[in-house]
Design an enzyme around this catalytic site. Sequence first.
Site, PDB file in Angstrom:
ATOM      1  N   GLN A 184       0.674  -1.003  -0.117  1.00 56.48           N
ATOM      2  CA  GLN A 184       0.205  -0.560  -0.028  1.00 56.48           C
ATOM      3  C   GLN A 184       0.561   0.834   0.350  1.00 56.48           C
ATOM      4  O   GLN A 184       0.779   2.060  -0.111  1.00 56.48           O
ATOM      5  CB  GLN A 184      -0.844   0.056   1.126  1.00 56.48           C
ATOM      6  CG  GLN A 184      -2.175  -0.670   1.341  1.00 56.48           C
ATOM      7  CD  GLN A 184      -3.324  -1.070   0.445  1.00 56.48           C
ATOM      8  OE1 GLN A 184      -3.114  -0.012  -0.425  1.00 56.48           O
ATOM      9  NE2 GLN A 184      -3.921  -1.918   0.107  1.00 56.48           N
ATOM     10  N   HIS A 206      -1.283  -3.784  -9.422  1.00 56.04           N
ATOM     11  CA  HIS A 206      -2.528  -2.827  -9.171  1.00 56.04           C
ATOM     12  C   HIS A 206      -2.880  -2.754  -8.203  1.00 56.04           C
ATOM     13  O   HIS A 206      -4.209  -2.203  -8.239  1.00 56.04           O
ATOM     14  CB  HIS A 206      -3.501  -4.573  -9.518  1.00 56.04           C
ATOM     15  CG  HIS A 206      -3.713  -5.720  -7.894  1.00 56.04           C
ATOM     16  ND1 HIS A 206      -4.489  -4.908  -7.452  1.00 56.04           N
ATOM     17  CD2 HIS A 206      -2.805  -5.914  -7.407  1.00 56.04           C
ATOM     18  CE1 HIS A 206      -5.367  -6.020  -5.867  1.00 56.04           C
ATOM     19  NE2 HIS A 206      -3.674  -6.464  -6.086  1.00 56.04           N
ATOM     20  N   THR A 241       6.480 -19.498 -17.180  1.00 55.38           N
ATOM     21  CA  THR A 241       6.827 -18.460 -17.938  1.00 55.38           C
ATOM     22  C   THR A 241       6.688 -17.281 -17.956  1.00 55.38           C
ATOM     23  O   THR A 241       5.123 -16.414 -16.964  1.00 55.38           O
ATOM     24  CB  THR A 241       6.398 -19.132 -19.368  1.00 55.38           C
ATOM     25  OG1 THR A 241       6.473 -19.872 -19.665  1.00 55.38           O
ATOM     26  CG2 THR A 241       6.510 -18.117 -20.343  1.00 55.38           C
ATOM     27  N   CYS A 345      -9.995  -7.710   1.135  1.00 54.63           N
ATOM     28  CA  CYS A 345      -9.455  -9.593   1.429  1.00 54.63           C
ATOM     29  C   CYS A 345     -10.163  -9.781   2.083  1.00 54.63           C
ATOM     30  O   CYS A 345     -10.740 -10.467   2.716  1.00 54.63           O
ATOM     31  CB  CYS A 345      -8.350  -9.510   1.839  1.00 54.63           C
ATOM     32  SG  CYS A 345      -6.713  -8.930  -0.397  1.00 54.63           S
TER      33      CYS A 345
HETATM   34  C1  LIG Z   1      -0.872  -4.843   2.373  1.00 56.67           C
HETATM   35  C2  LIG Z   1      -1.328  -5.988   1.101  1.00 56.67           C
HETATM   36  N1  LIG Z   1      -0.526  -7.027   1.403  1.00 56.67           N
HETATM   37  C3  LIG Z   1      -1.079  -7.790  -0.054  1.00 56.67           C
HETATM   38  C4  LIG Z   1      -1.494  -7.315  -0.324  1.00 56.67           C
HETATM   39  C5  LIG Z   1      -2.185  -9.268  -1.436  1.00 56.67           C
HETATM   40  O1  LIG Z   1      -1.557  -8.555  -2.801  1.00 56.67           O
HETATM   41  P1  LIG Z   1      -1.919  -9.001  -4.079  1.00 56.67           P
HETATM   42  O2  LIG Z   1      -3.658  -9.019  -4.252  1.00 56.67           O
HETATM   43  O3  LIG Z   1      -1.069  -8.983  -5.357  1.00 56.67           O
HETATM   44  O4  LIG Z   1      -1.900 -10.427  -4.014  1.00 56.67           O
HETATM   45  C6  LIG Z   1      -3.092  -7.168  -0.357  1.00 56.67           C
HETATM   46  C7  LIG Z   1      -4.030  -6.317  -1.259  1.00 56.67           C
HETATM   47  O5  LIG Z   1      -4.819  -6.365  -1.000  1.00 56.67           O
HETATM   48  C8  LIG Z   1      -2.519  -5.811   0.695  1.00 56.67           C
HETATM   49  O6  LIG Z   1      -3.088  -4.686   1.116  1.00 56.67           O
END
Ligand SMILES: Cc1ncc(COP(=O)(O)O)c(C=O)c1O
Length: 409
Positions: A184, A206, A241, A345
């Site tokens: 972040q 992303h 790959t 998440c």
């Molecule tokens: C602080 C943090 N770490 C790790 C991730 C995981 O990233 P990715 O979606 O690229 O697996 C996120 C994504 O939500 C995140 O906010």
Amino acid sequence: MPPESLQDLSGYLDACATSPPTEGVVRVMAAAQSSAWANPSSLHGFGLRASELLERSRGRLAELLGASQHDLIFCSGASEAIHLALLGQAGMAPPGRLVISPVEHPATIAAAETLLRQGWEVAKVPVDHCGVIDLVTLHELLEPPTRLVSLIWGQSEVGTLQPLETVSRLCRSAGIPLHIDAVQVVGHRLVSADALGVDLLSCTAHKLGGPRGIGLLLRRRGVGLLPLIGGAQEGGLRGGTEAVVLAAGFVQALEEAHERLRSFSGLDPLAALRDPLLARLLELPGVSLSGPAPEDREGRLPHHSRLPHHISLVVTTASGVPLPGRELVRGLWRQGLAVSSGSACSAIVSPASRGGGSAVLRALGYPESHCASGLRISLGPWLCPADLERVPGALEQARRDLETSAPGH
Ligand SMILES: Cc1ncc(COP(=O)(O)O)c(C=O)c1O
């Protein structure tokens, strides 16, 4: 009303979940897709063209991240990078102790659980009411059997930035490798992995206008790692790959983010968009800030501070009865605003999550009754002040709608 077209980003306030690809990113990826689509391991001209672009992307990303003393390993995203960092580093030594915090991303928690099953001990450094780790406890834990420390630099749900310079200094003087989850933070602050002295750093494209499906792990030279996925690619550390087109998109996204930061003396201009909105939201009844307050307008840093594009709230009725964050998210979307309750998440309810409440708010000391009442608003460079005008009114509307439908109202 939700926007008529999902091309309209004026109501997209969920940058910490993911961010829309910029026009430049889409353009660069389309060009790479037609010119560098081949397998970069192939020895013919098609392959060489792809491998040149891949290596150029690797070199430029390392440069942008101040990582001349680090190797850069491309992965599918930060979740994989975090697993490679933790399990790969742990695999180099017999079981010991991993130190994390109670406000880590689920990817770190999952990797730590795997290590527990492999006989490791996992210690969590407590955090205060703002989510900042207790440095005294961390210091005390930096002795045998601790073998690895992993911390989230910018907390995705409550916006806390950890005092990373101090953490890094403590780990270095104890000789314990430090991994940071910088997902972040990258794109919102100029980062130098060399200057920070971190051993391992994970991030993903992303969250900063790049494509989904690519992340990276920086590994300071000399820090051992066992691969999780066998194969010859990525120096034998990550088989598969390589995603050349996504790597090119990642570079473009970080170039654009750094250009923006550099034109504002290294400070994210999104803070200037965020602060007046936050002030107005905090005037609403039943709305309070979770996590640390932003630094003050004179730019003086308090001992902790928060991500510049991040607002996290806990929302209750005017009389203090906690309201469900997920319902507020739905109420705001009915008015065309895309936000989240907690982190994207943690919105995927896992069997382990007690009652759907936020483990992060719980770690900050919120009572169980308030742990499902979080709301996150996160901003991106596609927004302007006029887009944010309607946000406080919409939240008040969503809050009142829920208040009047609450049992016992
Ligand atoms: C602080 C943090 N770490 C790790 C991730 C995981 O990233 P990715 O979606 O690229 O697996 C996120 C994504 O939500 C995140 O906010």
